[in-house]
Design a protein around this motif. Structure first.
Motif, PDB file in Angstrom:
ATOM      1  N   UNK A  27       0.832  -1.203   0.000  1.00 50.71           N
ATOM      2  CA  UNK A  27       0.000   0.000   0.000  1.00 50.71           C
ATOM      3  C   UNK A  27       0.871   1.259   0.000  1.00 50.71           C
ATOM      4  N   UNK A  28       1.952   1.243   0.776  1.00 48.67           N
ATOM      5  CA  UNK A  28       2.850   2.394   0.834  1.00 48.67           C
ATOM      6  C   UNK A  28       3.456   2.663  -0.541  1.00 48.67           C
ATOM      7  N   UNK A  29       3.893   1.623  -1.210  1.00 47.80           N
ATOM      8  CA  UNK A  29       4.527   1.805  -2.520  1.00 47.80           C
ATOM      9  C   UNK A  29       3.514   2.226  -3.578  1.00 47.80           C
ATOM     10  N   UNK A  30       2.310   1.685  -3.519  1.00 49.05           N
ATOM     11  CA  UNK A  30       1.258   2.093  -4.454  1.00 49.05           C
ATOM     12  C   UNK A  30       0.907   3.561  -4.242  1.00 49.05           C
ATOM     13  N   UNK A  31       0.952   4.013  -2.989  1.00 45.52           N
ATOM     14  CA  UNK A  31       0.610   5.408  -2.689  1.00 45.52           C
ATOM     15  C   UNK A  31       1.645   6.398  -3.217  1.00 45.52           C
ATOM     16  N   UNK A  32       2.766   5.905  -3.720  1.00 43.55           N
ATOM     17  CA  UNK A  32       3.776   6.800  -4.299  1.00 43.55           C
ATOM     18  C   UNK A  32       3.375   7.273  -5.695  1.00 43.55           C
ATOM     19  N   UNK A  33       2.173   6.943  -6.121  1.00 43.27           N
ATOM     20  CA  UNK A  33       1.674   7.404  -7.423  1.00 43.27           C
ATOM     21  C   UNK A  33       2.283   6.611  -8.559  1.00 43.27           C
ATOM     22  N   UNK A  34       2.806   7.313  -9.550  1.00 45.39           N
ATOM     23  CA  UNK A  34       3.343   6.649 -10.737  1.00 45.39           C
ATOM     24  C   UNK A  34       4.767   6.124 -10.552  1.00 45.39           C
ATOM     25  N   UNK A  35       5.301   6.236  -9.365  1.00 41.59           N
ATOM     26  CA  UNK A  35       6.684   5.816  -9.132  1.00 41.59           C
ATOM     27  C   UNK A  35       6.865   4.326  -9.377  1.00 41.59           C
ATOM     28  N   UNK A  36       5.899   3.526  -8.919  1.00 43.86           N
ATOM     29  CA  UNK A  36       6.000   2.074  -9.069  1.00 43.86           C
ATOM     30  C   UNK A  36       4.711   1.549  -9.690  1.00 43.86           C
ATOM     31  N   UNK A  37       4.844   0.630 -10.611  1.00 48.48           N
ATOM     32  CA  UNK A  37       3.673   0.000 -11.210  1.00 48.48           C
ATOM     33  C   UNK A  37       3.103  -1.013 -10.218  1.00 48.48           C
ATOM     34  N   UNK A  38       1.828  -0.883  -9.829  1.00 49.67           N
ATOM     35  CA  UNK A  38       1.262  -1.810  -8.831  1.00 49.67           C
ATOM     36  C   UNK A  38       1.425  -3.275  -9.208  1.00 49.67           C
ATOM     37  N   UNK A  39       1.319  -3.592 -10.492  1.00 49.19           N
ATOM     38  CA  UNK A  39       1.443  -4.977 -10.920  1.00 49.19           C
ATOM     39  C   UNK A  39       2.845  -5.538 -10.805  1.00 49.19           C
ATOM     40  N   UNK A  40       3.793  -4.676 -10.519  1.00 48.48           N
ATOM     41  CA  UNK A  40       5.187  -5.118 -10.410  1.00 48.48           C
ATOM     42  C   UNK A  40       5.643  -5.268  -8.962  1.00 48.48           C
ATOM     43  N   UNK A  41       4.822  -4.857  -8.032  1.00 44.01           N
ATOM     44  CA  UNK A  41       5.227  -4.882  -6.623  1.00 44.01           C
ATOM     45  C   UNK A  41       5.080  -6.292  -6.075  1.00 44.01           C
TER      46      UNK A  41
END
Length: 128
Positions: A27-41
């Protein structure tokens, strides 16, 4: 990417809610917006049953170490912000354990070089 590995000592398993921690990481990484692709986490945890802390006299010492591996290309500022947010969440998650026992928390960022990874992923399409 990012791929996150959480190493934790087995003496905190019953109190640490590691599954909840993994969910918060994503959730923290997804909340970074376009920084990380959710499907790649990807996040995973490894319970350590054999470890040694300092001189070994603190039989109940514990630690949690997070390694976040990312692909290259993000600015220093973006990486710092993501790590700052992740470590703040980590401190909040383990706060009660930290108050009650000896516990070390750490986070490490590892950035692959351009030639460092091979990937194939069809999960991305589900998150577009």
């Amino acid at each position: 990417m990012p791929h996150i590995t959480v190493e934790y000592t087995d003496n905190i398993q019953s109190e640490a809610n590691i599954g909840g921690f993994l969910k918060k990481i994503n959730q923290s990484l997804i909340s970074e917006g376009d920084t990380f692709s959710p499907g790649a986490i990807r996040s995973r945890a490894v319970k350590l049953t054999e470890y040694f802390v300092a001189d070994g006299t603190g039989e109940d010492d514990a630690f949690v170490h997070v390694t976040m591996k990312i692909a290259p290309g993000r600015s220093k500022e973006v990486k710092k912000a993501a790590c700052d947010h992740l470590f703040e969440m980590m401190q909040e998650h383990f706060n009660s354990l930290f108050e009650d026992r000896y516990l070390a928390l750490s986070l490490e960022l590892f950035e692959f070089g351009e030639d460092g990874t091979y990937k194939q992923n069809n999960i991305h399409n589900r998150y577009k």
